[in-house]
Design a protein around this motif. Structure first.
Motif, PDB file in Angstrom:
ATOM      1  N   ALA A 199       0.821  -1.210   0.000  1.00 34.66           N
ATOM      2  CA  ALA A 199       0.000   0.000   0.000  1.00 34.66           C
ATOM      3  C   ALA A 199       0.854   1.258   0.000  1.00 34.66           C
ATOM      4  CB  ALA A 199      -0.930  -0.005   1.214  1.00 34.66           C
ATOM      5  N   SER A 200       2.084   1.147   0.526  1.00 42.12           N
ATOM      6  CA  SER A 200       3.008   2.283   0.561  1.00 42.12           C
ATOM      7  C   SER A 200       3.797   2.419  -0.731  1.00 42.12           C
ATOM      8  CB  SER A 200       3.967   2.137   1.750  1.00 42.12           C
ATOM      9  OG  SER A 200       3.252   2.048   2.971  1.00 42.12           O
ATOM     10  N   GLY A 201       3.584   1.490  -1.668  1.00 41.25           N
ATOM     11  CA  GLY A 201       4.226   1.580  -2.971  1.00 41.25           C
ATOM     12  C   GLY A 201       5.679   1.169  -3.002  1.00 41.25           C
ATOM     13  N   LEU A 202       6.133   0.377  -2.012  1.00 40.52           N
ATOM     14  CA  LEU A 202       7.540  -0.005  -1.949  1.00 40.52           C
ATOM     15  C   LEU A 202       7.809  -1.297  -2.712  1.00 40.52           C
ATOM     16  CD1 LEU A 202       8.351   0.622   1.832  1.00 40.52           C
ATOM     17  CD2 LEU A 202       8.945   2.070  -0.118  1.00 40.52           C
ATOM     18  N   PRO A 203       8.993  -1.428  -3.341  1.00 34.09           N
ATOM     19  CA  PRO A 203       9.416  -2.747  -3.813  1.00 34.09           C
ATOM     20  C   PRO A 203       9.663  -3.646  -2.611  1.00 34.09           C
ATOM     21  CG  PRO A 203      11.192  -1.148  -4.069  1.00 34.09           C
ATOM     22  CD  PRO A 203       9.979  -0.374  -3.641  1.00 34.09           C
ATOM     23  N   ILE A 204       9.257  -4.911  -2.716  1.00 31.77           N
ATOM     24  CA  ILE A 204       9.258  -5.807  -1.554  1.00 31.77           C
ATOM     25  C   ILE A 204      10.075  -7.050  -1.840  1.00 31.77           C
ATOM     26  CG2 ILE A 204       7.797  -7.235  -0.073  1.00 31.77           C
ATOM     27  CD1 ILE A 204       5.529  -5.187  -0.706  1.00 31.77           C
ATOM     28  N   LEU A 205      10.997  -7.356  -0.912  1.00 37.50           N
ATOM     29  CA  LEU A 205      11.764  -8.597  -0.935  1.00 37.50           C
ATOM     30  C   LEU A 205      11.327  -9.410   0.276  1.00 37.50           C
ATOM     31  CD1 LEU A 205      13.451  -6.548  -2.636  1.00 37.50           C
ATOM     32  CD2 LEU A 205      15.495  -7.678  -1.771  1.00 37.50           C
ATOM     33  N   CYS A 206      10.851 -10.630   0.045  1.00 37.59           N
ATOM     34  CA  CYS A 206      10.347 -11.435   1.147  1.00 37.59           C
ATOM     35  C   CYS A 206      10.632 -12.911   0.886  1.00 37.59           C
ATOM     36  CB  CYS A 206       8.852 -11.212   1.358  1.00 37.59           C
ATOM     37  SG  CYS A 206       7.827 -11.653  -0.072  1.00 37.59           S
ATOM     38  N   GLY A 207      10.326 -13.746   1.873  1.00 37.93           N
ATOM     39  CA  GLY A 207      10.471 -15.176   1.697  1.00 37.93           C
ATOM     40  C   GLY A 207       9.534 -15.697   0.625  1.00 37.93           C
ATOM     41  N   ALA A 208       9.935 -16.792  -0.013  1.00 42.09           N
ATOM     42  CA  ALA A 208       9.153 -17.328  -1.135  1.00 42.09           C
ATOM     43  C   ALA A 208       7.746 -17.708  -0.712  1.00 42.09           C
ATOM     44  CB  ALA A 208       9.879 -18.532  -1.725  1.00 42.09           C
ATOM     45  N   GLU A 209       7.586 -18.245   0.511  1.00 40.92           N
ATOM     46  CA  GLU A 209       6.251 -18.666   0.930  1.00 40.92           C
ATOM     47  C   GLU A 209       5.323 -17.477   1.131  1.00 40.92           C
ATOM     48  OE1 GLU A 209       6.583 -20.807   4.571  1.00 40.92           O
ATOM     49  OE2 GLU A 209       7.793 -19.280   5.563  1.00 40.92           O
TER      50      GLU A 209
END
Length: 373
Positions: free
Chosen positions: A293-303
């Motif tokens: 919602a904040s418009g950020l690119p997101i790096l997270c775990g695959a699950e």
């Protein structure tokens, strides 16, 4: 209806489950229901516009020793919880594995009260083989029987639903993603990023990567430490709290912010250039939706990236191995370079606004509860 919510802690504790429960209580209250909330008394109770509090005296030794938020209610707390169950029309329990959850379901069964069980998490792949075994046993002995006994189960992600596939539910489970306050969490407008950085005492220039969550093993704190050590050119802002102390890592490019909520937390998202969450054992973390919602690119775990297939174009999901933090950090560092170099994508915020409406989520819960009463 008089609706009793049961969680392990109140919203002030800062975990995603508690924050979801707070939002749902406010939305259900706005829909005209009487909301009551029972949780450990270790946190400040909710405000009147959220719910009537039922603070429970609990022992919280497990969290202090291991980081696992597992308060154990006292005999008096169990009696008070039983009275609250008796006085309500339906019980909403968040996650099966907590002692307060088990006690609430048993009290509801004795008193003939319908139970809606919201399951947020599945298994947590701890680094310790012993802890993994304990978690697996707890899910078999506690979580699955709880899910089977509940009148209605809601899963907050497809990942969690898939893990508990095979449980003989009383009714077909419902998939309902958590909502997000898109009026609060939104992209930075002209000049807002600079103002947000100044408000949080962050450098005006240079890339900022944000983490929001509990400072515990499963959130990938060891990966974040390795990532920050490998990338001294990036400022890593860690917002949250817990038994792990990132301030003690001795890294000048790590800044810790604690006790943030509401607009203060939302402005920290607007101060960042990317969001990083190398966690395991998650369903669909609320902080991922807030970052969207904040418009950020997101790096997270695959699950986490698989939890809502519709969100996949906006998420970079990476394998996370807590036993190999340096290797995992290397993969995240490469993805972080790509995220910081990419142009802003306003589509993520538009997607979050259209898909994750708290009012819509609350109406799904309301419909599920009415079907039980």
């Amino acid at each position: 209806m008089r609706l009793l919510t049961v969680t392990h802690f109140y919203e002030e504790h800062g975990g995603g489950i508690e924050r979801v429960a707070g939002q749902l209580n406010r939305q259900l209250k706005a829909l005209g229901h009487e909301t009551i909330w029972a949780a450990s008394e270790s946190d400040t109770p909710p405000a009147p516009d959220t719910a009537e509090p039922v603070p429970l005296r609990c022992v919280n030794t497990i969290e202090r020793l291991t980081g696992l938020p597992m308060p154990i209610p006292s005999p008096g707390a169990l009696r008070r919880l039983g009275r609250a169950v008796a006085e309500c029309d339906a019980v909403i329990i968040h996650d099966a594995l907590y002692a307060t959850s088990v006690a609430a379901l048993r009290a509801a069964r004795r008193r003939g009260k319908p139970v809606l069980l919201v399951q947020h998490i599945a298994a947590i792949p701890f680094r310790s083989r012993i802890m993994r075994g304990v978690m697996g046993l707890a899910n078999r002995m506690v979580s699955r029987p709880m899910l089977k006994a509940a009148d209605q189960v809601i899963f907050i992600s497809g990942t969690t639903a898939a893990y508990f596939e095979g449980v003989r539910f009383r009714r077909p489970p419902v998939l309902a993603f958590n909502g997000v306050d898109v009026g609060l969490f939104r992209p930075a407008g002209p000049g807002e990023k600079a103002a947000a950085r100044a408000a949080h005492a962050l450098a005006a220039d240079g890339p900022v990567a944000l983490f929001v969550g509990r400072f515990v093993e499963k959130k990938g704190l060891n990966v974040l430490r390795a990532l920050a050590a490998a990338r001294p050119d990036v400022l890593f802002v860690l917002a949250g709290g817990g038994p792990i102390d990132p301030a003690g890592w001795g890294l000048s490019n790590v800044a810790v912010r604690q006790g943030l909520a509401g607009e203060r937390l939302a402005s920290l998202y607007r101060a960042a250039d990317a969001f990083v969450l190398p966690s395991v054992g998650e369903g669909y973390p609320l902080v991922v939706q807030e970052a969207l919602a904040s418009g950020l690119p997101i790096l997270c775990g695959a699950e986490s990236a698989r939890a809502d297939p519709a969100a996949a174009p906006f998420l970079t999901g990476l394998p996370v191995d807590l036993n190999r933090p340096e290797a995992t950090a290397t993969a995240f560092a490469t993805a972080l370079d790509a995220a910081l170099a990419a142009p802003a994508n306003p589509g993520a915020a538009v997607f979050a606004r259209d898909r994750y409406s708290w009012e819509g989520v609350a109406r799904r819960y309301e419909a599920a509860i009415r079907a039980l009463t």
